[in-house]
Enzyme design. Structure first.
Site, PDB file in Angstrom:
ATOM      1  N   GLY A 116       0.796  -1.225   0.000  1.00 33.53           N
ATOM      2  CA  GLY A 116       0.000   0.000   0.000  1.00 33.53           C
ATOM      3  C   GLY A 116       0.830   1.278   0.000  1.00 33.53           C
ATOM      4  O   GLY A 116       0.501   2.239  -0.696  1.00 33.53           O
ATOM      5  N   THR A 117       1.883   1.295   0.784  1.00 32.72           N
ATOM      6  CA  THR A 117       2.711   2.510   0.847  1.00 32.72           C
ATOM      7  C   THR A 117       3.294   2.812  -0.524  1.00 32.72           C
ATOM      8  O   THR A 117       3.277   3.966  -0.985  1.00 32.72           O
ATOM      9  CB  THR A 117       3.832   2.328   1.893  1.00 32.72           C
ATOM     10  OG1 THR A 117       3.218   2.076   3.166  1.00 32.72           O
ATOM     11  CG2 THR A 117       4.714   3.556   1.981  1.00 32.72           C
ATOM     12  N   CYS A 371       0.210   1.855  12.050  1.00 34.90           N
ATOM     13  CA  CYS A 371       1.403   2.450  11.448  1.00 34.90           C
ATOM     14  C   CYS A 371       1.946   3.585  12.313  1.00 34.90           C
ATOM     15  O   CYS A 371       3.018   4.077  12.081  1.00 34.90           O
ATOM     16  CB  CYS A 371       1.092   2.938  10.037  1.00 34.90           C
ATOM     17  SG  CYS A 371       0.520   1.607   8.988  1.00 34.90           S
TER      18      CYS A 371
HETATM   19  N1  PLP Z   1      -3.253   2.722   3.245  1.00 30.07           N
HETATM   20  C1  PLP Z   1      -4.025   2.365   4.276  1.00 30.07           C
HETATM   21  C2  PLP Z   1      -5.452   2.841   4.341  1.00 30.07           C
HETATM   22  C3  PLP Z   1      -3.525   1.529   5.277  1.00 30.07           C
HETATM   23  O1  PLP Z   1      -4.296   1.167   6.303  1.00 30.07           O
HETATM   24  C4  PLP Z   1      -2.165   1.110   5.194  1.00 30.07           C
HETATM   25  C5  PLP Z   1      -1.579   0.272   6.274  1.00 30.07           C
HETATM   26  O2  PLP Z   1      -2.010   0.308   7.393  1.00 30.07           O
HETATM   27  C6  PLP Z   1      -1.412   1.501   4.083  1.00 30.07           C
HETATM   28  C7  PLP Z   1      -1.994   2.320   3.140  1.00 30.07           C
HETATM   29  C8  PLP Z   1       0.000   1.044   3.911  1.00 30.07           C
HETATM   30  O3  PLP Z   1       0.010  -0.265   3.410  1.00 30.07           O
HETATM   31  P1  PLP Z   1       1.303  -1.196   3.553  1.00 30.07           P
HETATM   32  O4  PLP Z   1       1.361  -1.632   4.981  1.00 30.07           O
HETATM   33  O5  PLP Z   1       1.053  -2.320   2.611  1.00 30.07           O
HETATM   34  O6  PLP Z   1       2.466  -0.369   3.135  1.00 30.07           O
END
Ligand code: PLP
Length: 435
Positions: A116-117, A371
């Site tokens: 996601g990031t 996070c």
């Molecule tokens: N976007 C949202 C809404 C999330 O909840 C998160 C993680 O908590 C992310 C992005 C980031 O995803 P990743 O952990 O795969 O980098």
């Protein structure tokens, strides 16, 4: 050299290699089956009640099984032309087909990445240039907010649209923020803290009418609601495997054909030059299996049952005096949310103290976005919804796994009221002595 694995190594081997009695981790593949894996999931450590699925989820046994051959036998580089490479390429191609079905798009519109990031960062950095204007919301994940903050230093201006007290973004606020320089709108599908689902179809229409690109951070919506990028009309959409019972460090992005997005990572010509780096084949296979299982869960009623379970938990917790729901409309009723999440405030106590108290009783929940764990600042999402600092700090997120059971909910409902009562009795918040 140590001959015997440490207790930690032993339990890791037991989990990864199921019921194998062989000390050689390469050999016992025949023993790796769903039953054995499911049993290893029922070890004392996992007998705890885990209600922090929005932070991360465990791999389902089917996902582990699907991934396993791509670590050991079919370990090839998907770019190699020999048989090993072809096996890996075939797996990546098949996974791409599954993700295309998951998004309702063409195979060529699926880009695999690290999660996601990366998807969020790619959407913003890959589309925006100095002088451009971005519209996003003040309740996005930090992967969007921090990317926007960095872009500000490079001359990209951002409008952060605030939510209504319910946590919903009003599409007319998005429309009002549009300027001639607006190039991108980025709005999340579901909020990670409240689970509130945003009106992405209406925002998609605004993007289409105004000729603006539209990215959706669907990390928390994927697997919980059906995704249809054609219906929504977005150009970009990001998901992450580890939020839907897949592995960590892998994700995918829908990139609508013709979207002029620049790759964040450059190097090889992987993913049609949209994301350089040797493909994480096992991870991609795991993501595809998780997506396949998620589609089944949406179709076979598992997610509807999960919503009922969440509702029971929520209703009973709200029966405790001095509590309230984050994510309710003016009528007090919950707005549209994903099935697994509820976010509740508890007056006269510190949320973190309750998280710890429940952890000691074997229940894992979260007091904010995972996070940001370790940070003592109240949630930016709840603050944006208009909660005061004390109430935001005293809010807890319960996010159920899709494998959650009535017994899990019973256990939480058994231990929570006592923990709340105890903490209120000793709380400096209740005594009014907290600065
Ligand atoms: N976007 C949202 C809404 C999330 O909840 C998160 C993680 O908590 C992310 C992005 C980031 O995803 P990743 O952990 O795969 O980098």
């Amino acid at each position: 050299m140590c001959k015997h694995p440490s207790p930690l190594q032993q339990s890791t081997v037991r989990l990864a290699w199921a019921s194998s009695s062989s000390p050689d981790p390469i050999k016992p593949r025949a023993n790796l089956n769903i039953r054995a894996l499911s049993m290893s999931f029922a070890s004392p450590a996992s007998a705890r009640i885990y209600m922090d699925a929005n932070a991360t989820t465990p791999l389902l046994p089917e996902v582990v099984l699907a991934m396993h051959p791509y670590w050991i036998e079919h370990f090839g580089n998907a770019s190699s032309i020999h048989l090993h490479g072809q096996q890996a390429r075939t797996a990546v191609d098949r996974a791409r087909e599954t993700l295309a079905e998951f998004f309702n798009c063409h195979d060529a519109e699926v880009v695999f990445n690290s999660g996601g990031t990366e998807g969020d960062n790619t959407a913003l950095n890959g589309l925006l240039h100095p002088g451009d204007h971005l519209i996003t919301t003040s309740i996005e994940h930090s992967a969007i907010l921090e990317a926007a903050a960095r872009l500000a230093q490079r001359g990209v201006e951002t409008t952060f649209v605030a939510p209504q007290p319910s946590g919903l973004i009003d599409p007319t606020d998005i429309l009002r923020a549009i300027r001639p320089q607006t190039r991108l709108i980025s709005v999340m599908l579901a909020n990670n803290e409240t689970g509130v689902l945003q009106p992405v179809e209406e925002i998609g229409k605004i993007a289409a009418d105004t000729g603006t690109f539209f990215h959706i951070d669907a990390v928390q919506g994927a697997g919980k609601v059906k995704i249809d990028v054609r219906k929504i009309g977005c150009h970009l959409l990001s998901i992450s495997a580890h939020k839907m019972h897949g592995p960590k460090g892998v994700g995918a992005m829908f990139v609508r054909r013709g979207t002029p997005i620049e790759s964040l990572l450059v190097g090889g010509s992987h993913e049609r030059r949209r994301r350089a780096g040797t493909e994480n084949v096992a991870g991609i296979v795991g993501l595809a299996k998780a997506a396949e299982l998620a589609m089944h869960s949406l179709a076979d009623g598992t997610i509807d049952k999960l919503a009922k379970l969440r509702d029971r938990l929520e209703t009973e917790i709200l029966g405790i005096p001095g509590t309230g729901l984050n994510g309710a409309g003016a009528d007090g009723m919950p707005v549209a949310r994903v099935a697994n999440t509820t976010n509740i405030w508890f007056d006269h106590l510190e949320g973190e103290a309750l998280v710890i108290a429940l952890d000691l009783k074997g229940v894992a929940i979260s007091g904010g976005s995972a996070c940001h764990s370790g940070a003592t600042e109240p949630s930016h999402v709840l603050m944006a919804m208009g909660l005061d600092k004390t109430r935001a700090r005293a809010s807890l997120r319960f996010s159920l796994l899709k494998t959650a059971t009535e017994a899990d909910v019973d256990h939480v409902l058994r231990v929570l009221p006592t923990a709340v009562e105890h903490l209120r009795a000793i709380s400096p918040v209740a005594a009014g002595t907290l600065g």
